[in-house]
Scaffold this motif. Structure first.
Motif, PDB file in Angstrom:
ATOM      1  N   ASP A   1       0.834  -1.189   0.000  1.00  0.00           N
ATOM      2  CA  ASP A   1       0.000   0.000   0.000  1.00  0.00           C
ATOM      3  C   ASP A   1       0.879   1.254   0.000  1.00  0.00           C
ATOM      4  O   ASP A   1       2.030   1.228   0.469  1.00  0.00           O
ATOM      5  CB  ASP A   1      -0.902  -0.001   1.237  1.00  0.00           C
ATOM      6  CG  ASP A   1      -1.978   1.071   1.179  1.00  0.00           C
ATOM      7  OD1 ASP A   1      -2.217   1.614   0.087  1.00  0.00           O
ATOM      8  OD2 ASP A   1      -2.571   1.357   2.237  1.00  0.00           O
TER       9      ASP A   1
ATOM     10  N   LEU B   1     -10.283   8.179  -1.193  1.00  0.00           N
ATOM     11  CA  LEU B   1      -9.844   6.797  -1.021  1.00  0.00           C
ATOM     12  C   LEU B   1      -8.872   6.613   0.137  1.00  0.00           C
ATOM     13  O   LEU B   1      -8.168   5.619   0.223  1.00  0.00           O
ATOM     14  CB  LEU B   1      -9.242   6.255  -2.323  1.00  0.00           C
ATOM     15  CG  LEU B   1     -10.267   6.087  -3.446  1.00  0.00           C
ATOM     16  CD1 LEU B   1      -9.566   5.866  -4.788  1.00  0.00           C
ATOM     17  CD2 LEU B   1     -11.201   4.925  -3.142  1.00  0.00           C
TER      18      LEU B   1
ATOM     19  N   TRP C   1     -13.783   0.986  -7.572  1.00  0.00           N
ATOM     20  CA  TRP C   1     -13.130   2.189  -7.076  1.00  0.00           C
ATOM     21  C   TRP C   1     -12.214   2.863  -8.106  1.00  0.00           C
ATOM     22  O   TRP C   1     -11.960   4.065  -8.030  1.00  0.00           O
ATOM     23  CB  TRP C   1     -12.341   1.890  -5.803  1.00  0.00           C
ATOM     24  CG  TRP C   1     -11.226   0.906  -5.960  1.00  0.00           C
ATOM     25  CD1 TRP C   1     -11.338  -0.456  -6.026  1.00  0.00           C
ATOM     26  CD2 TRP C   1      -9.828   1.191  -6.027  1.00  0.00           C
ATOM     27  NE1 TRP C   1     -10.097  -1.036  -6.146  1.00  0.00           N
ATOM     28  CE2 TRP C   1      -9.154  -0.052  -6.136  1.00  0.00           C
ATOM     29  CE3 TRP C   1      -9.078   2.362  -5.999  1.00  0.00           C
ATOM     30  CZ2 TRP C   1      -7.759  -0.143  -6.230  1.00  0.00           C
ATOM     31  CZ3 TRP C   1      -7.689   2.275  -6.088  1.00  0.00           C
ATOM     32  CH2 TRP C   1      -7.052   1.035  -6.193  1.00  0.00           C
ATOM     33  N   GLN C   2     -11.716   2.095  -9.088  1.00  0.00           N
ATOM     34  CA  GLN C   2     -10.862   2.678 -10.126  1.00  0.00           C
ATOM     35  C   GLN C   2     -11.680   3.136 -11.326  1.00  0.00           C
ATOM     36  O   GLN C   2     -11.419   4.169 -11.935  1.00  0.00           O
ATOM     37  CB  GLN C   2      -9.802   1.672 -10.557  1.00  0.00           C
ATOM     38  CG  GLN C   2      -8.821   1.319  -9.434  1.00  0.00           C
ATOM     39  CD  GLN C   2      -7.952   0.130  -9.799  1.00  0.00           C
ATOM     40  OE1 GLN C   2      -8.465  -0.928 -10.188  1.00  0.00           O
ATOM     41  NE2 GLN C   2      -6.651   0.297  -9.682  1.00  0.00           N
ATOM     42  N   ASP C   3     -12.668   2.338 -11.675  1.00  0.00           N
ATOM     43  CA  ASP C   3     -13.655   2.663 -12.699  1.00  0.00           C
ATOM     44  C   ASP C   3     -14.954   2.008 -12.253  1.00  0.00           C
ATOM     45  O   ASP C   3     -15.118   1.745 -11.065  1.00  0.00           O
ATOM     46  CB  ASP C   3     -13.202   2.227 -14.096  1.00  0.00           C
ATOM     47  CG  ASP C   3     -12.788   0.752 -14.144  1.00  0.00           C
ATOM     48  OD1 ASP C   3     -13.416  -0.066 -13.416  1.00  0.00           O
ATOM     49  OD2 ASP C   3     -11.864   0.409 -14.888  1.00  0.00           O
TER      50      ASP C   3
ATOM     51  N   ALA D   1     -13.129  -4.228  -8.403  1.00  0.00           N
ATOM     52  CA  ALA D   1     -11.723  -4.627  -8.296  1.00  0.00           C
ATOM     53  C   ALA D   1     -11.361  -4.691  -6.818  1.00  0.00           C
ATOM     54  O   ALA D   1     -12.002  -4.051  -5.973  1.00  0.00           O
ATOM     55  CB  ALA D   1     -10.822  -3.638  -9.028  1.00  0.00           C
TER      56      ALA D   1
ATOM     57  N   LEU E   1      -9.837  -3.953  -3.392  1.00  0.00           N
ATOM     58  CA  LEU E   1      -9.373  -2.765  -2.689  1.00  0.00           C
ATOM     59  C   LEU E   1      -8.828  -3.201  -1.342  1.00  0.00           C
ATOM     60  O   LEU E   1      -9.553  -3.756  -0.515  1.00  0.00           O
ATOM     61  CB  LEU E   1     -10.519  -1.770  -2.496  1.00  0.00           C
ATOM     62  CG  LEU E   1     -10.186  -0.504  -1.681  1.00  0.00           C
ATOM     63  CD1 LEU E   1      -9.217   0.390  -2.444  1.00  0.00           C
ATOM     64  CD2 LEU E   1     -11.452   0.271  -1.329  1.00  0.00           C
TER      65      LEU E   1
ATOM     66  N   ARG F   1      -6.486  -1.308   1.463  1.00  0.00           N
ATOM     67  CA  ARG F   1      -5.699  -0.127   1.797  1.00  0.00           C
ATOM     68  C   ARG F   1      -6.041   0.409   3.178  1.00  0.00           C
ATOM     69  O   ARG F   1      -7.079   0.092   3.753  1.00  0.00           O
ATOM     70  CB  ARG F   1      -5.876   0.976   0.760  1.00  0.00           C
ATOM     71  CG  ARG F   1      -7.268   1.513   0.589  1.00  0.00           C
ATOM     72  CD  ARG F   1      -7.265   2.741  -0.324  1.00  0.00           C
ATOM     73  NE  ARG F   1      -6.505   2.515  -1.548  1.00  0.00           N
ATOM     74  CZ  ARG F   1      -6.031   3.498  -2.322  1.00  0.00           C
ATOM     75  NH1 ARG F   1      -6.235   4.749  -1.991  1.00  0.00           N
ATOM     76  NH2 ARG F   1      -5.378   3.242  -3.430  1.00  0.00           N
TER      77      ARG F   1
ATOM     78  N   ARG G   1     -19.254   6.027  -9.470  1.00  0.00           N
ATOM     79  CA  ARG G   1     -18.646   4.868  -8.799  1.00  0.00           C
ATOM     80  C   ARG G   1     -19.202   4.707  -7.390  1.00  0.00           C
ATOM     81  O   ARG G   1     -19.538   3.601  -6.966  1.00  0.00           O
ATOM     82  CB  ARG G   1     -17.118   5.022  -8.758  1.00  0.00           C
ATOM     83  CG  ARG G   1     -16.461   4.986 -10.125  1.00  0.00           C
ATOM     84  CD  ARG G   1     -14.960   4.814 -10.009  1.00  0.00           C
ATOM     85  NE  ARG G   1     -14.312   5.921  -9.315  1.00  0.00           N
ATOM     86  CZ  ARG G   1     -13.863   7.028  -9.901  1.00  0.00           C
ATOM     87  NH1 ARG G   1     -14.021   7.180 -11.211  1.00  0.00           N
ATOM     88  NH2 ARG G   1     -13.274   7.969  -9.205  1.00  0.00           N
TER      89      ARG G   1
END
Length: 362
Positions: free
Chosen positions: A21, A277, A301-303, A307, A309, A311, A341
């Motif tokens: 991370d 984020l 979260w990216q598009d 996906a 995540l 963190r 999103r």
């Protein structure tokens, strides 16, 4: 700090992805909390008090250079022994006018002078409802503040003034749900707004009502779908979409915020600027602000594709719909893309809270 039940200590090595991370980003977000914790700044929406160990860690964070060493030295991870749930939110960017005109006639209201926020002793009604704000009468007694319908239909927010005007009640409703907004004016200027209190009535999810009443299939629910559906039902006074929104009796007030922190991002319940984020909203009756949480989930979260995540995020905000130890709202940033999103996120997640070393002993 009273620890919630169902926490199990885990090693940092058990946190898959921790060393990968970008912990420098997490430390930068934590420092925003640390400054306020060290100086004992007043919180915008008071939460549990930070324990001494978190105050000490906050002081160290202002001098620490190595993020991984810092988190390992000052915290111990504890896994919540149940699957949690995450949603997401964002900062809307909304077209507005400073004066009403055709197409822009819905007012954004300032905080009324008679609104009293009840942090320590909520108002309990005979119906069982618990109100976190009230109206103070001239004799000093407290009464329930008018709900959303009364504020919108009867102008019941006494002394409140319009800050600006937006297209319709749907736009205003979503601004209130997100808790902040940045207004775009015709001359290109931007007007940042910050949450400045609410009328205290419990929050009701309109998205949930749309699903429960068979208006929108659960698998099709998103922020964009909800907006389109409410407008299709009708958002003008007396129309079905407007009446549905008014079933959420909670209403939020705003203020213009020209502070330097607000130029960085929207202001969360702790009083500091949120980091996309990296900032999360938590249940302030359980957690104090500034606590780091390791979140593991799969969300878009990216598009707009799901996906993984994994963190480290910092508790810097709260919300009336964020209830329970294993519950968080992830801040996705500002603008329409972040909103699309965020509106898709209703996902299970695993939570690991980082407790200060002084609080981690049995």
């Amino acid at each position: 700090m009273r620890r919630p039940e169902g926490l199990s200590p885990v090693a940092f090595e058990a946190l898959d992805g921790f060393t990968r991370d970008s912990l420098d980003e997490a430390l930068a977000a934590f420092r925003r909390s640390a400054v306020r914790i060290v100086t004992a700044e007043t919180e915008q929406r008071p939460a549990r008090q930070p324990p001494p160990g978190l105050v000490a860690a906050s002081q160290a964070a202002l001098e620490e250079a190595n993020p991984e060493d810092f988190f390992r030295r000052w915290f111990r991870p504890f896994r919540l022994n149940r699957t949690g749930f995450v949603t997401a939110y964002y900062e809307p960017e909304v077209e507005a006018r400073l004066m009403p005109e055709p197409g822009f006639e819905t007012p954004i209201l300032s905080r009324p002078p008679d609104l009293v926020t009840l942090n320590e002793a909520p108002l309990r009604l005979p119906t069982g409802e618990i109100l976190t704000s009230a109206r103070r009468a001239a004799d000093g007694t407290l009464a329930p503040y008018p709900d959303r319908r009364a504020i919108e239909e009867e102008g019941a927010a006494t002394g409140s003034r319009p800050i600006a005007f937006v297209r319709d009640a749907v736009e205003l409703f979503l601004m209130q749900v997100q808790g902040s907004a940045r207004l775009r004016l015709p001359d290109g200027a931007s007007l940042p707004l910050t949450y400045d209190g609410r009328n205290g009535w419990p929050y009701t999810s309109i998205g949930r009502l749309l699903i429960e009443r068979g208006i929108t299939p659960a698998g099709e629910m998103s922020l964009e779908t909800m907006k389109a559906t409410l407008r299709r039902l009708g958002a003008a006074s007396g129309e079905p979409g407007r009446k549905l929104m008014q079933e959420n009796r909670s209403s939020v007030f705003f203020r213009i915020d020209a502070s330097s922190d607000r130029q960085v991002g929207p202001i969360g319940g702790e009083g500091c600027a949120l980091t996309p984020l990296r900032s999360i909203a938590v249940d302030r009756s359980i957690w104090c602000y500034g606590l780091p949480f390791w979140i593991e989930t799969r969300v878009p979260w990216q598009d707009e594709t799901e996906a993984k995540l994994e963190r480290l995020m910092i508790a810097q905000d709260t919300g009336s719909a964020i209830l329970g130890a294993a519950r968080a709202d992830l801040f996705f940033g500002a603008g329409d893309a972040a909103g699309r999103r965020a509106g898709l996120v209703r996902h299970p997640a695993d939570f690991t809270v980082f407790l200060p070393v002084d609080e981690a002993a049995p």
